[in-house]
Write a protein that holds these residues in place. Sequence first.
Motif, PDB file in Angstrom:
ATOM      1  N   MET A   1       0.848  -1.184   0.000  1.00  0.00           N
ATOM      2  CA  MET A   1       0.000   0.000   0.000  1.00  0.00           C
ATOM      3  C   MET A   1       0.884   1.234   0.000  1.00  0.00           C
ATOM      4  N   SER A   2       0.328   2.347  -0.473  1.00  0.00           N
ATOM      5  CA  SER A   2       1.065   3.602  -0.521  1.00  0.00           C
ATOM      6  C   SER A   2       0.874   4.351   0.787  1.00  0.00           C
ATOM      7  N   LEU A   3       1.992   4.672   1.450  1.00  0.00           N
ATOM      8  CA  LEU A   3       1.944   5.382   2.717  1.00  0.00           C
ATOM      9  C   LEU A   3       2.581   6.761   2.555  1.00  0.00           C
ATOM     10  N   TYR A   4       1.988   7.734   3.243  1.00  0.00           N
ATOM     11  CA  TYR A   4       2.470   9.111   3.166  1.00  0.00           C
ATOM     12  C   TYR A   4       2.805   9.575   4.582  1.00  0.00           C
ATOM     13  N   LEU A   5       4.047   9.963   4.757  1.00  0.00           N
ATOM     14  CA  LEU A   5       4.566  10.287   6.082  1.00  0.00           C
ATOM     15  C   LEU A   5       4.830  11.780   6.213  1.00  0.00           C
ATOM     16  N   CYS A   6       4.394  12.348   7.324  1.00  0.00           N
ATOM     17  CA  CYS A   6       4.763  13.721   7.660  1.00  0.00           C
ATOM     18  C   CYS A   6       5.269  13.733   9.094  1.00  0.00           C
ATOM     19  N   VAL A   7       6.407  14.399   9.305  1.00  0.00           N
ATOM     20  CA  VAL A   7       7.005  14.467  10.641  1.00  0.00           C
ATOM     21  C   VAL A   7       7.244  15.924  11.009  1.00  0.00           C
ATOM     22  N   ASP A   8       6.676  16.315  12.132  1.00  0.00           N
ATOM     23  CA  ASP A   8       6.835  17.665  12.668  1.00  0.00           C
ATOM     24  C   ASP A   8       7.875  17.595  13.784  1.00  0.00           C
ATOM     25  N   CYS A   9       9.042  18.162  13.528  1.00  0.00           N
ATOM     26  CA  CYS A   9      10.174  18.048  14.442  1.00  0.00           C
ATOM     27  C   CYS A   9      10.328  19.354  15.218  1.00  0.00           C
ATOM     28  N   CYS A  59       0.299   0.257  11.339  1.00  0.00           N
ATOM     29  CA  CYS A  59       0.124   0.054   9.900  1.00  0.00           C
ATOM     30  C   CYS A  59       0.331  -1.399   9.496  1.00  0.00           C
ATOM     31  N   THR A  60       0.846  -2.208  10.417  1.00  0.00           N
ATOM     32  CA  THR A  60       1.084  -3.620  10.116  1.00  0.00           C
ATOM     33  C   THR A  60      -0.212  -4.395  10.296  1.00  0.00           C
ATOM     34  N   PRO A  72      11.469   0.698   6.075  1.00  0.00           N
ATOM     35  CA  PRO A  72      10.268  -0.105   6.267  1.00  0.00           C
ATOM     36  C   PRO A  72      10.339  -1.422   5.496  1.00  0.00           C
ATOM     37  N   PRO A  73       9.749  -2.467   6.042  1.00  0.00           N
ATOM     38  CA  PRO A  73       9.713  -3.749   5.332  1.00  0.00           C
ATOM     39  C   PRO A  73       8.774  -3.699   4.135  1.00  0.00           C
ATOM     40  N   ALA A  74       8.840  -4.717   3.295  1.00  0.00           N
ATOM     41  CA  ALA A  74       7.992  -4.783   2.108  1.00  0.00           C
ATOM     42  C   ALA A  74       6.520  -4.665   2.504  1.00  0.00           C
TER      43      ALA A  74
END
Length: 359
Positions: A1-9, A59-60, A72-74
């Motif tokens: 699946m397509s995952l979209y990550l945003c990180v606020d540091c 998400c797993t 991340p793994p496959a």
Amino acid sequence: MSLYLCVDCGGSKTSAVICDAFGDIIGRASGGPSNIAYLTIASFIETIQMTVGDALKTCTSPASVDTVGLPPPAGLEFAAAWFGISGADSPSIIEAIMNPLSSLLGVPRGPRLSVANDAHLLAAPIRMHADVSYAVTVIGGTGSIVVSFKEKEDGELQELGRVGGWGWILGDEGGGYSIGKESVRQILAEQDQHSVMESPPPEGALRASLRKYFNIKDVMELLTEVYVLDPTPSTVIDTNQGSPRYMSREKRLSSLSPLVFIAAFEDKDPLALKVLHICAKDLADQICIVVGDVKEGFPRLVKASESVICFGGSVVGLEVYREMVLNELAARGHVFKHVEFVDDCAAVGAAGLRLKYKE
């Protein structure tokens, strides 16, 4: 699946949000501070690894109880990632962390791995308003920074102006640290003024609160408490526990801001209100540098009446303080067309990233 990550540091915590191809948030986690100006690259990457790995747990299938290893793994690959990093204020800093982030996440360098100052995440509401193409972002947490943007025809954000973000030693006007510092300054200034008067200073709520917080009898002891050396790393404690002496000097002062707000708005202490008006004016001064009518020599100004102002951070999260800042701006003729407060930059950023790169 397509995952979209945003990180606020940020300087206080790291927030990571992951959404799927449908725009649903399926992963979320918080971690420790990740202001790159205060950390080594190795420490920064370690914080990102732990926080993003925790966000990936849900998400797993089935959901994992352990932090997911990176890259991340496959099946859990990231289609794109967007980082808003406090302290990432120069091309050299961004360049230094690009390759480590790319390797950690398995996202090649390029348009799908975006790294910028955390103020960029705040500009996302510009896409909610079809009648504006300009945004002014204002971060007011422990520290502060102001950045202005133009939305280009291709949807990309072009940074126009930038003010502040200098850190607690050199700036951070209008943020939590400056509020704490100004509260001590005003109490000491009041003490100085009464040194030549018959009467002692009034024992207001703010004065009493700080004496209790630092466990002192005489307010002049504030000098000792503020200037005592930083503790060694092994003795640094959380700002909500124990003696302020065991905090870093920065946290020692920024931890005072909640006391100032309580004294101002619950106890109606005039001195506390004065502190907040001074700091709101200081933050408005920063904003005024990037707003105004375009004129010769100043082509990158933005007009408030044609822009959205986007606030983010714990201090400007308080509506009463935001109103102080907005009133200061209005008094100078700068009234924004739209006002937004973004309380979850990582979630807004992840959703915007998905819209930009959805397959």
